[in-house]
Motif scaffolding. Structure first.
Motif, PDB file in Angstrom:
ATOM      1  N   VAL A  25       0.855  -1.182   0.000  1.00  0.00           N
ATOM      2  CA  VAL A  25       0.000   0.000   0.000  1.00  0.00           C
ATOM      3  C   VAL A  25       0.892   1.233   0.000  1.00  0.00           C
ATOM      4  N   GLN A  26       0.595   2.148  -0.903  1.00  0.00           N
ATOM      5  CA  GLN A  26       1.259   3.450  -0.926  1.00  0.00           C
ATOM      6  C   GLN A  26       0.162   4.508  -0.944  1.00  0.00           C
ATOM      7  N   VAL A  27       0.394   5.588  -0.233  1.00  0.00           N
ATOM      8  CA  VAL A  27      -0.488   6.745  -0.313  1.00  0.00           C
ATOM      9  C   VAL A  27       0.384   7.923  -0.717  1.00  0.00           C
ATOM     10  N   VAL A  28       0.052   8.512  -1.856  1.00  0.00           N
ATOM     11  CA  VAL A  28       0.840   9.602  -2.410  1.00  0.00           C
ATOM     12  C   VAL A  28       0.065  10.899  -2.205  1.00  0.00           C
ATOM     13  N   PHE A  29       0.679  11.839  -1.500  1.00  0.00           N
ATOM     14  CA  PHE A  29       0.113  13.174  -1.324  1.00  0.00           C
ATOM     15  C   PHE A  29       0.859  14.094  -2.279  1.00  0.00           C
ATOM     16  N   HIS A  30       0.162  14.603  -3.301  1.00  0.00           N
ATOM     17  CA  HIS A  30       0.817  15.406  -4.335  1.00  0.00           C
ATOM     18  C   HIS A  30       0.254  16.823  -4.294  1.00  0.00           C
ATOM     19  N   ARG A  31       0.994  17.709  -3.644  1.00  0.00           N
ATOM     20  CA  ARG A  31       0.521  19.073  -3.452  1.00  0.00           C
ATOM     21  C   ARG A  31       0.427  19.868  -4.756  1.00  0.00           C
ATOM     22  N   TYR A  35      -3.765  16.280  -5.280  1.00  0.00           N
ATOM     23  CA  TYR A  35      -4.445  15.000  -5.158  1.00  0.00           C
ATOM     24  C   TYR A  35      -3.767  14.131  -4.114  1.00  0.00           C
ATOM     25  N   VAL A  36      -4.542  13.180  -3.620  1.00  0.00           N
ATOM     26  CA  VAL A  36      -4.021  12.097  -2.792  1.00  0.00           C
ATOM     27  C   VAL A  36      -4.417  10.820  -3.520  1.00  0.00           C
ATOM     28  N   GLU A  37      -3.454   9.926  -3.670  1.00  0.00           N
ATOM     29  CA  GLU A  37      -3.696   8.709  -4.443  1.00  0.00           C
ATOM     30  C   GLU A  37      -3.355   7.485  -3.608  1.00  0.00           C
ATOM     31  N   ARG A  50      -7.592   7.956  -7.008  1.00  0.00           N
ATOM     32  CA  ARG A  50      -7.150   9.335  -6.781  1.00  0.00           C
ATOM     33  C   ARG A  50      -8.316  10.169  -6.270  1.00  0.00           C
ATOM     34  N   HIS A  51      -8.019  11.012  -5.268  1.00  0.00           N
ATOM     35  CA  HIS A  51      -9.012  11.903  -4.668  1.00  0.00           C
ATOM     36  C   HIS A  51      -8.471  13.326  -4.680  1.00  0.00           C
ATOM     37  N   ASP A  52      -9.379  14.271  -4.636  1.00  0.00           N
ATOM     38  CA  ASP A  52      -8.996  15.680  -4.541  1.00  0.00           C
ATOM     39  C   ASP A  52      -8.421  15.938  -3.149  1.00  0.00           C
ATOM     40  N   LEU A  53      -7.216  16.459  -3.098  1.00  0.00           N
ATOM     41  CA  LEU A  53      -6.540  16.706  -1.828  1.00  0.00           C
ATOM     42  C   LEU A  53      -7.313  17.698  -0.959  1.00  0.00           C
ATOM     43  N   ARG A  54      -8.048  18.598  -1.583  1.00  0.00           N
ATOM     44  CA  ARG A  54      -8.808  19.600  -0.813  1.00  0.00           C
ATOM     45  C   ARG A  54      -9.944  18.968  -0.015  1.00  0.00           C
ATOM     46  N   ASP A  55     -10.336  17.736  -0.368  1.00  0.00           N
ATOM     47  CA  ASP A  55     -11.419  17.058   0.361  1.00  0.00           C
ATOM     48  C   ASP A  55     -10.931  16.363   1.631  1.00  0.00           C
ATOM     49  N   VAL A  56      -9.622  16.204   1.768  1.00  0.00           N
ATOM     50  CA  VAL A  56      -9.065  15.531   2.954  1.00  0.00           C
ATOM     51  C   VAL A  56      -8.974  16.546   4.087  1.00  0.00           C
ATOM     52  N   SER A  57      -9.672  16.277   5.191  1.00  0.00           N
ATOM     53  CA  SER A  57      -9.626  17.227   6.300  1.00  0.00           C
ATOM     54  C   SER A  57      -8.559  16.875   7.327  1.00  0.00           C
ATOM     55  N   ARG A  58      -8.334  15.558   7.554  1.00  0.00           N
ATOM     56  CA  ARG A  58      -7.366  15.164   8.580  1.00  0.00           C
ATOM     57  C   ARG A  58      -7.134  13.657   8.540  1.00  0.00           C
ATOM     58  N   ALA A 104      -0.180   9.600  11.717  1.00  0.00           N
ATOM     59  CA  ALA A 104      -1.323  10.509  11.633  1.00  0.00           C
ATOM     60  C   ALA A 104      -0.894  11.942  11.915  1.00  0.00           C
ATOM     61  N   ARG A 105      -0.028  12.133  12.901  1.00  0.00           N
ATOM     62  CA  ARG A 105       0.470  13.469  13.223  1.00  0.00           C
ATOM     63  C   ARG A 105       1.242  14.066  12.042  1.00  0.00           C
ATOM     64  N   ALA A 106       2.084  13.268  11.407  1.00  0.00           N
ATOM     65  CA  ALA A 106       2.875  13.752  10.263  1.00  0.00           C
ATOM     66  C   ALA A 106       1.961  14.147   9.099  1.00  0.00           C
ATOM     67  N   ILE A 107       0.945  13.343   8.843  1.00  0.00           N
ATOM     68  CA  ILE A 107       0.001  13.678   7.775  1.00  0.00           C
ATOM     69  C   ILE A 107      -0.734  14.970   8.102  1.00  0.00           C
ATOM     70  N   ASN A 108      -1.204  15.096   9.345  1.00  0.00           N
ATOM     71  CA  ASN A 108      -1.938  16.303   9.741  1.00  0.00           C
ATOM     72  C   ASN A 108      -1.060  17.547   9.670  1.00  0.00           C
ATOM     73  N   GLU A 109       0.191  17.423  10.059  1.00  0.00           N
ATOM     74  CA  GLU A 109       1.108  18.569   9.941  1.00  0.00           C
ATOM     75  C   GLU A 109       1.291  18.948   8.483  1.00  0.00           C
ATOM     76  N   TRP A 110       1.458  17.953   7.619  1.00  0.00           N
ATOM     77  CA  TRP A 110       1.639  18.212   6.190  1.00  0.00           C
ATOM     78  C   TRP A 110       0.380  18.857   5.614  1.00  0.00           C
ATOM     79  N   LEU A 111      -0.800  18.348   5.984  1.00  0.00           N
ATOM     80  CA  LEU A 111      -2.047  18.926   5.476  1.00  0.00           C
ATOM     81  C   LEU A 111      -2.223  20.356   5.954  1.00  0.00           C
TER      82      LEU A 111
END
Length: 114
Positions: A25-31, A35-37, A50-58, A104-111
């Motif tokens: 499993v890979q999750v790619v966050f592409h600013r 998108y997040v894939e 692939r999903h719209d990155l703006r829809d990810v809240s946390r 989860a903390r690293a993802i939230n900081e990045w978001l």
């Protein structure tokens, strides 16, 4: 005899188990392209969603009580809006360990840096 357990039905069962249950499993966050894939792959197929990155809240950590009484965890992305609204676990399985909160903390900081 060394390796005797790797022949016959035992080997076939081991290979079948590997083919069915082992996934990458890979999750790619592409600013730049926003998108997040999710990329999931096993020996039979590869899947990209692939999903719209703006829809990810946390990102959150989901907890599950195992049948033995222990607690297992998985990291899940929360989509508050859009076609994909809802919870999207990064992995389907729950596992033990201490890395879930850190991830989860690293993802939230990045978001939050968007």
């Amino acid at each position: 005899m060394v390796g005797a357990g790797l022949r016959g039905p035992g080997r076939r069962h081991g290979l079948l188990f590997f083919a069915i249950f082992v996934r990458r499993v890979q999750v790619v966050f592409h600013r730049p392209d926003r998108y997040v894939e999710f990329r999931r792959k096993n020996v039979f197929r590869a899947l990209k969603v692939r999903h719209d990155l703006r829809d990810v809240s946390r990102a959150i950590v989901e907890r599950n009580r195992s049948s033995e009484g222990g607690t297992t965890y998985r990291v899940t992305l929360v989509f508050d809006t859009g076609e994909s609204a809802g919870l999207h676990p990064i992995t389907f399985a729950y596992s033990s360990g201490s890395g879930h909160e850190r991830a989860a903390r690293a993802i939230n900081e990045w978001l939050g840096a968007q």
